[in-house]
Design a protein around this motif. Structure first.
Motif, mmCIF file in Angstrom:
data_model
loop_
_atom_site.group_PDB
_atom_site.id
_atom_site.type_symbol
_atom_site.label_atom_id
_atom_site.label_comp_id
_atom_site.label_asym_id
_atom_site.label_seq_id
_atom_site.Cartn_x
_atom_site.Cartn_y
_atom_site.Cartn_z
ATOM 1 N N HIS A 1 44.535 41.045 49.868
ATOM 2 C CA HIS A 1 45.325 40.339 48.855
ATOM 3 C C HIS A 1 46.755 40.854 48.733
ATOM 4 O O HIS A 1 47.265 41.030 47.653
ATOM 5 N N LEU A 2 47.368 41.064 49.885
ATOM 6 C CA LEU A 2 48.739 41.581 49.884
ATOM 7 C C LEU A 2 49.674 40.709 49.052
ATOM 8 O O LEU A 2 50.427 41.211 48.228
ATOM 9 N N GLU A 3 49.617 39.422 49.285
ATOM 10 C CA GLU A 3 50.609 38.545 48.664
ATOM 11 C C GLU A 3 50.025 37.881 47.434
ATOM 12 O O GLU A 3 49.235 36.954 47.530
ATOM 13 N N THR A 4 50.424 38.368 46.267
ATOM 14 C CA THR A 4 49.791 37.900 45.041
ATOM 15 C C THR A 4 50.116 36.442 44.737
ATOM 16 O O THR A 4 49.390 35.810 43.986
ATOM 17 N N HIS A 5 51.190 35.924 45.297
ATOM 18 C CA HIS A 5 51.518 34.525 45.028
ATOM 19 C C HIS A 5 50.838 33.595 46.012
ATOM 20 O O HIS A 5 51.061 32.394 45.971
ATOM 21 N N PHE B 1 57.749 34.634 38.992
ATOM 22 C CA PHE B 1 57.070 35.319 40.093
ATOM 23 C C PHE B 1 56.304 36.536 39.570
ATOM 24 O O PHE B 1 55.143 36.768 39.922
ATOM 25 N N LYS B 2 56.966 37.282 38.691
ATOM 26 C CA LYS B 2 56.382 38.484 38.092
ATOM 27 C C LYS B 2 55.112 38.124 37.329
ATOM 28 O O LYS B 2 54.088 38.791 37.445
ATOM 29 N N SER C 1 52.336 37.118 39.666
ATOM 30 C CA SER C 1 51.870 38.311 40.374
ATOM 31 C C SER C 1 50.975 39.161 39.479
ATOM 32 O O SER C 1 49.983 39.729 39.943
ATOM 33 N N ALA C 2 51.316 39.244 38.200
ATOM 34 C CA ALA C 2 50.530 40.060 37.278
ATOM 35 C C ALA C 2 49.105 39.517 37.153
ATOM 36 O O ALA C 2 48.189 40.245 36.787
ATOM 37 N N MET C 3 48.923 38.244 37.457
ATOM 38 C CA MET C 3 47.597 37.629 37.359
ATOM 39 C C MET C 3 46.744 37.945 38.588
ATOM 40 O O MET C 3 45.628 37.493 38.706
ATOM 41 N N GLN C 4 47.293 38.671 39.535
ATOM 42 C CA GLN C 4 46.609 38.976 40.804
ATOM 43 C C GLN C 4 46.478 37.724 41.667
ATOM 44 O O GLN C 4 46.647 36.611 41.201
ATOM 45 N N CYS C 5 46.213 37.940 42.941
ATOM 46 C CA CYS C 5 46.137 36.822 43.877
ATOM 47 C C CYS C 5 44.914 35.960 43.569
ATOM 48 O O CYS C 5 43.935 36.422 42.989
ATOM 49 N N ALA C 6 45.005 34.706 43.970
ATOM 50 C CA ALA C 6 43.874 33.798 43.805
ATOM 51 C C ALA C 6 42.833 34.103 44.877
ATOM 52 O O ALA C 6 43.152 34.665 45.918
#
Lengths: 530, 530
Positions: free
Chosen positions: A104-108, A340-341, A344-349
């Motif tokens: 899950h590198l890319e949280t977006h 974006f922040k 990202s704080a919600m973690q990746c889907a």
């Protein structure tokens, strides 16, 4: 005394879900049957949910093969999976941070997926879409929850209000409550096929004045076959002109548009493959973004639009995988970093949801090995729903005290039921709405679970039941037989008028409903071109 | 002017994530290399994340086989999958609402999984666990986010405060900010192996008085190898006595305990299979619940405890699937309905995460076909980390101006770096913390990404870098060579003291650190019994 002796006001405001109560009872009854408790039925049929696969509608093989391959790349050796599945898996695995695995590198969201979604939107709308404006989430509810954080709380002493259609799926209303925002309802008119009416939007704005700080307008288009807008017997598809009216309204009232455009896989398929998207008879799906861009300045570069889509509905119907995205249009670029922040704080889907989303926006193409099966399965699922509409309307037609709007397409029937005063009194004595009482008794007596219209926010004195149409033939037939048995017994106990509309306390919005409603022709229930 | 011209205060308070900034730069550099931009390296190595699989640590075959089978049951025919995998898949599919597919009927999670988790907890703690108190979520962050809604906002004019350890993973701090709660830091002492200290908790409570309404205490145990508590070179495991002290403290101060007990798959394995759970040298893992129940009344039926676990860490390391759960202990039963309602409003967790969670709490047993491979893979992943600790400490030992605490176990090294005043000034001129500057330069010059300690909430004047140890041998060797090259060049530019501790402005909490810290023996880096 416990520290947490009172739940936060925020949680208290979340309405109790009838769907959850019914589901719990379904589970209990199933357990009772297993324990040998005698019931007049062997099996509970739950046709209340908006989950297509819960009622055994088949998942799409290509989606599942790609997921299985991504999870367990050993399957790529040999010919267990078709060549185009293997190729898709290789491409997707190449996008991972790890090699041949998922992280899950890319949280977006997966970068390639953002681009695929953006391509899909560009093709659909004929308008450019920037991958950087696309945020991938754990389904549409998660997208709404996160979006709402951008402007709730807003620092104002008044609660943030959001114009919300009624009837509609309660998930969005739950999300609003859970974020401390207020539902400002605007009513969809049954006699207008549940279309959005400008005068009703203006009326709703007036009701909000002084009570809340109105920030956004929530619209659902198409009104089917998503369970976001579950009043599927009408299944309204908004016309481009109507959308433009709504956009002008939002601009005048300075409202952010949150568009629930869960374009189902039928349409996605058609959009992707044929560059056209007819779903209702004479109805062309038009996205809010497309309409907005056609309107030109000042609207096209001013009105803030968040458009949400998910994998949960339509023939893909992958509710359990959790996948969705939101595209933000005209949001102030200076806020990009903060948005974006937040995401990202919600973690990746869930990556499984992301992979299914990738298939949804970029399905097998003609000439690829999986194309025939993929399209056949979609057609077959579609046919099953169409046949269920016919079956359902056939049975409803035979029942007194039930009417409905002509069906344009979708996954639910939403007939209106007429209750006698005696039935209403009986329900009131139990502290229940009549439609809730009806559904609870139907569940106990016949082991059949439908959703009462009450759950979806109906006006007082107007009662509906929601029937899921995405079910296997045998289940649907059995369910309709049980409904018939119950309804006729119920009418013996509480004789009602032949047609609804004579209910007590009718709302002015729907008072004329009975004059335009009637029994539809069961042979032309859907506008899909099949 | 856009309607949303200012982001909500709530979102503004979410700190910017260095991890995200670094990840974005990693992606950019990779794109630059692809576009032919000349760099002194061919490949970027990202050892900053807490995602075990991102660095090619292998996923567990059994987990992936079960997932693939559930998604694509055609695999059950023939012998593509071992017999116990097929059996597990059959059992899990039997729990679905649909037949052979996956749907989201039960928003609080698969019923059978709740029971399996409850059995696992009972076996681990020797204390009964009620499945109804278990809520399944999309990973631990989602669990925290949802839990916080129960008491944030609280109706008080003051913000809700939560005692939070520093240094620690920023995910929890993001969650607090996103819910409008306040971080009240308590500092873990490096020289005490990062253990929780009662006097420090009391000091933190005093700082909160009048500033916020302190409602909860967030603890992380074990402090490894989760990235929730990423200060893994120490990797502290709390003793039962220390836990009981903390519980007494929470009871006195009337605080809800939120325990991040992401017991990793090693321990879960050991717990499940051997009923014991040694991970650190002489350290036995004890859950907060077990300690609480041992204390007896009034604590055992009074202190409210929320214990959270997830599939993201340890050798399972399935970050991308999103799976976790929370067990609520001693929460007022009258609130159950509201808690259930809240978790339901969040929608069901990803079913793929739920399936992986099922394997985590009920792994293959001795005698089953998959048992040998499952345990071998875990041992192998563990060995890889242990070897990486040896390699890393070997290199760090050779480098001036770097020290660390003895490693007890885990997934990260967290060495402390001494910066000269010149280096500090250089960083300040760029508006950066020295460790951030160090990591950014390391990334640009060597294509190597570590996380600066700043991200984890270090006290001023104390600087660390975090190195992920869950990486394949070749990657780790290459990374350490690059670190060595960079560090020696950096020291030529900014000569520093041989040992950290002579930093400017040392915090009283860690002022004595240099006196107890030193170079550890690279041959006994881990207390795991291997």
């Amino acid at each position: 005394m416990p520290i947490l002796n009172e739940i936060s006001a925020l949680v208290k405001r979340i309405p109790t879900s009838m769907q959850e109560i019914l589901n719990e009872r379904v589970i209990q009854i199933r357990a009772e049957i297993q324990q040998g408790v005698k019931k007049p039925y062997k099996q509970v049929l739950n046709l209340s949910s908006g989950d297509p696969q819960a009622l055994s509608l088949k998942p799409l093989t290509f989606v599942r093969q790609v997921l299985a391959g991504c999870l367990y790349p050993t399957l790529l050796h040999g010919d267990t999976l078709p060549a185009d599945v293997r190729q898709r898996v290789q491409t997707l695995l190449g996008e991972c941070a790890g090699e041949g695995t998922w992280s899950h590198l890319e949280t977006h969201g997966i970068r390639k997926l953002q681009h695929s979604i953006s391509d899909f939107i560009s093709r659909r709308d004929g308008v450019a879409s920037d991958p950087d404006n696309i945020y991938i989430t754990n389904g549409s509810t998660a997208a709404f929850m996160t979006l709402l954080k951008l402007f709730v709380p807003n620092g104002s002493s008044l609660q943030t209000g959001v114009l919300t259609p009624e009837p509609s799926y309660n998930g969005f209303k739950f999300a609003l409550a859970a974020q401390g925002a207020l539902v400002v309802p605007y009513y969809l008119r049954e006699e207008q096929g549940w279309a959005v009416q400008l005068d009703e939007l203006h009326r709703a704005v007036l009701t909000a004045k002084g009570h809340c700080n109105l920030m956004a307008l929530y619209v659902i288009n198409p009104g089917n076959p998503t369970d976001i807008h579950p009043v599927l017997s009408p299944g309204h598809v908004q016309t481009k002109d109507s959308i433009k009216d709504v956009i002008r309204f939002a601009a005048e009232e300075r409202l952010i548009i949150m568009a629930d455009e869960v374009t189902d896989a039928h349409k996605n398929m058609i959009v992707c493959v044929y560059q056209s998207c007819m779903i209702g008879e004479g109805m062309e799906f038009c996205s809010y973004k497309r309409a907005l861009m056609e309107m030109g300045a000042p609207y096209s570069n001013m009105v803030e639009l968040a458009s949400i889509n998910s994998i949960s509905k339509g023939p893909m119907g992958e509710c359990g995988l959790r996948g969705g995205y939101v595209e933000l249009v005209n949001f102030d670029p200076s806020m990009k970093q903060n948005i974006f922040k937040l995401f990202s704080a919600m973690q990746c889907a869930s990556l499984m949801g992301q992979i299914a989303l990738h298939v949804m926006v970029d399905p097998p193409r003609p000439g690829q090995p999986s194309y025939p099966l993929y399209t056949n399965e979609i057609q077959s699922n579609k046919r099953e729903i169409i046949n269920n509409v016919r079956r359902t309307l056939g049975v409803l037609n035979s029942l007194p005290a039930i009417t409905w709007q002509p069906v344009m397409g979708g996954m639910f029937a939403f007939p209106r039921v007429s209750f006698s005063q005696a039935a209403i009194n009986y329900a009131q004595e139990r502290g229940q709405e009549p439609d809730v009482m009806y559904c609870l008794r139907l569940l106990e007596d016949e082991g059949l679970c439908f959703l009462p219209g009450y759950e979806l926010g109906m006006t007082e004195g107007i009662y509906h039941i929601r029937i899921t149409l995405a079910a296997q033939e045998e289940i649907m037939k059995e369910a309709l037989q049980r409904l018939k048995n119950f309804h006729l017994r119920f009418l013996k106990e509480f004789p009602a008028l032949e047609r609804p509309g004579g209910n007590t306390n009718p709302d002015p919005l729907t008072a004329t409903a009975s004059s335009v409603m009637g029994h539809a022709d069961p042979n032309t229930p859907l506008g899909w071109r099949h």
